[in-house]
Design a protein around this motif. Sequence first.
Motif, short mmCIF file in Angstrom:
data_model
loop_
_atom_site.label_atom_id
_atom_site.label_comp_id
_atom_site.label_asym_id
_atom_site.label_seq_id
_atom_site.Cartn_x
_atom_site.Cartn_y
_atom_site.Cartn_z
N TYR A 104 50.13 10.67 48.70
CA TYR A 104 51.53 9.16 48.83
C TYR A 104 52.95 9.33 47.26
O TYR A 104 53.91 9.01 46.82
CB TYR A 104 51.04 8.44 48.99
CG TYR A 104 50.56 7.32 48.82
CD1 TYR A 104 50.92 6.93 47.62
CD2 TYR A 104 49.14 6.47 48.50
CE1 TYR A 104 50.24 5.26 46.98
CE2 TYR A 104 48.49 6.22 47.82
CZ TYR A 104 49.14 5.65 47.11
OH TYR A 104 48.35 4.12 46.67
N HIS A 105 51.62 9.60 46.31
CA HIS A 105 52.27 9.16 44.91
C HIS A 105 53.88 10.81 45.03
O HIS A 105 54.60 10.10 44.66
CB HIS A 105 51.60 9.69 43.63
CG HIS A 105 50.82 7.84 42.82
ND1 HIS A 105 51.71 6.54 42.86
CD2 HIS A 105 49.91 6.87 43.45
CE1 HIS A 105 51.19 5.86 42.30
NE2 HIS A 105 49.73 5.76 42.61
N PHE B 136 49.33 0.71 46.58
CA PHE B 136 49.93 2.03 47.64
C PHE B 136 51.42 0.93 48.06
O PHE B 136 52.24 1.12 47.82
CB PHE B 136 49.23 1.76 48.89
CG PHE B 136 50.39 2.66 50.30
CD1 PHE B 136 50.55 3.96 50.39
CD2 PHE B 136 51.00 2.26 51.32
CE1 PHE B 136 51.14 4.05 51.64
CE2 PHE B 136 51.67 2.74 52.07
CZ PHE B 136 51.58 3.68 52.22
N PHE C 204 48.09 3.81 53.73
CA PHE C 204 46.91 3.51 52.24
C PHE C 204 45.93 4.38 52.17
O PHE C 204 45.36 4.93 51.54
CB PHE C 204 46.64 2.13 51.92
CG PHE C 204 45.70 1.83 52.66
CD1 PHE C 204 44.37 1.50 52.91
CD2 PHE C 204 46.52 0.92 53.68
CE1 PHE C 204 43.61 1.54 53.70
CE2 PHE C 204 45.23 0.50 54.63
CZ PHE C 204 43.79 0.89 54.56
N LYS D 103 54.84 1.59 46.93
CA LYS D 103 55.91 1.81 48.24
C LYS D 103 57.19 0.63 48.02
O LYS D 103 58.43 1.06 48.76
CB LYS D 103 55.40 1.55 50.00
CG LYS D 103 56.18 1.59 51.00
CD LYS D 103 54.71 1.13 52.18
CE LYS D 103 56.13 1.27 53.55
NZ LYS D 103 55.25 0.40 54.93
N GLU E 288 45.70 9.28 47.50
CA GLU E 288 46.33 9.11 46.24
C GLU E 288 47.68 9.61 45.86
O GLU E 288 49.31 9.42 45.05
CB GLU E 288 46.26 8.01 45.39
CG GLU E 288 46.75 6.91 44.38
CD GLU E 288 45.72 5.73 44.27
OE1 GLU E 288 45.92 4.88 43.11
OE2 GLU E 288 44.19 6.12 44.33
N ARG F 43 43.61 -0.16 46.35
CA ARG F 43 44.22 1.08 46.65
C ARG F 43 45.50 0.45 47.75
O ARG F 43 46.57 1.52 47.36
CB ARG F 43 43.12 1.95 47.22
CG ARG F 43 43.66 3.23 48.42
CD ARG F 43 43.05 4.44 48.97
NE ARG F 43 43.33 5.61 49.24
CZ ARG F 43 43.00 7.02 49.91
NH1 ARG F 43 41.92 6.45 49.77
NH2 ARG F 43 43.43 7.86 49.82
N LYS F 44 44.99 -0.44 48.97
CA LYS F 44 46.40 -0.55 49.33
C LYS F 44 46.88 -1.50 48.49
O LYS F 44 48.23 -1.00 49.08
CB LYS F 44 45.26 -1.53 50.56
CG LYS F 44 46.61 -2.15 51.60
CD LYS F 44 45.95 -2.74 52.43
CE LYS F 44 47.46 -2.91 54.08
NZ LYS F 44 46.29 -4.00 54.59
#
Length: 580
Positions: free
Chosen positions: A408-409, A355, A401, A359, A405, A351-352
Amino acid sequence: MATRSDPPIDAFLQILEGVKLEEIVALTILAFGKITDGDIKARLKESSELLSVLSQQAQSGATDLIRWAAATTIETVGFDFITVSQHLSEEPRKIAEKIVQSKIRRFSDSNLVNSDDYYDEFVIFWIYGGLERLKSISSNCKYAEGSPIDRTCQVVMSFLGLRAIKNVNAALQRAESMGDKASAIDENEVFEGSAQNMAKQKLESKVNPDELNILIENQLHCLQSNNLSTRKSAAQIISQFGTTFIEQLKQSQPTLAIAVFIFSQDWYKLQWVTSGKKDSSGLQELIQCYEFDSLSYNQLDLIAQKFDFLANNLTRKKVKQDCREWWKQALNDLDKRQKLEQQNQQKLAERKQRFEERKQKSIALKNQIEAVFNQVRSFNTEWYNRFFANPSLASLPNLTFESNETDYHQLFSQYDQCLIDQLRKMDKEWNSYWRSQISPLETQRSSAKSEESKLSKDLQNSRYEQENSSVLKWILKCIVWYFIYYSIVHVVIAAAGAGWIYSIVHAIAAAGAGWIFAIFAFVGFIVSIMLTGYLFSIPTRLLEKTVITARVKCETIDSEIRHLYEKQDEVSQLLRPLIK
């Protein structure tokens, strides 16, 4: 009284003759079978009077309890078989067994506890007569399951009170000493659970020290009960005795102290479930269940160690098996947690990574746009300051992160779109500026091209007329220009005061040199022709110059427009790929 060294035999016989109360009669009859003195017991075997009384009670006693007590005592005293057969037509043992079996059959009646004779006849029989047999037949029953036999045992235990608790303690002590070989009777769940419940109730009231020790002993024994509910209840009661008692227990019996800790926990729960066996008639059974979610990994690991310790150090079989099973389940839970933690760590890392990749995509877009702006600034600071320096590009959203999800997307996409919108706006302003610069020139170019086209057409027509004039028209024009020429020459000569020229010409003509005059005339004619051609070509040549001038003007304007487009294209070639 019967177990004393000098039992009152005559008093027992007098009771049988004069007392009618069922319980007293039954106990007196049973007392003859409890005499331990050898001499007295030998004399009783020879007593025809006692055998006659007992045989009469065995055959026609007022109640089942009395008849059972008489038949059992005949068997216990050991009367001569032949003598007994003279009084009874059936063996005493069979008489007693038939009575017991009739009582046992009544347990199948679901309405037994509501029957009229339940307490006065049925329960009294088990209290004063078949208590040990009741323990035997109920040894496979579950405590607190609500069956008639379970209810009856609880009533019997309640009647016996502290004596029953002491008897249960003794049985449980034997069971613990026997370990895996303990008898089912000694481990009877119903009697054990009833005793634990009675002891719990008595502990809530004021008791003397001797009774207190009996009640506490019972709770400690019940920590190893086969019944989960009894086990948990005992642990909870003991945990309420206070810190001082628990510390003393840790010193004297550390295994039981750990059992108290484990079985009294909130995460150790019990649950009634319907049995899945077809022959169980939907009976329910109590099972243990766990709610370890509230425990950390280290806490659960400590609990697992305690389960393992109990499985190795407790003495009764069922509780050891349960602890071993719970230990395995705790290890399984730990293993699942460890695997889940590893999966979570992997998912967290993935996931990080996702992210960071998302980013970096936005950062790369911003860097790409800024790189283009820097290129613009490198070759024209004025343009950069005018169109691309203000407003500055939007700042990257402050996200981590740990954010959702999807969220942030969406936010990064909105940020990218914001950058693109800014870029498009700048491109629009840039193109608008250059259109304002180029548009007037394009208007001029259009006008100049239109003028050039008109002049070119006029030039073409002029040339056509010049090329298609007739010879006669040409000769006439030459003659006209000849006379005009001579007239102009005479005027010039006269105006210049050069009459001598005429004198010379006339002298030549008088001398008879006509050829010279002819030459002079021819030259004049040639000059006329040249003048005619020149004068007639003047409009065409003027048009040609005008066309050339218009064409140069168009080319000049085109050059300026191309130059402007080239300047615009220097930036557009950088912006448009980004916008696309």
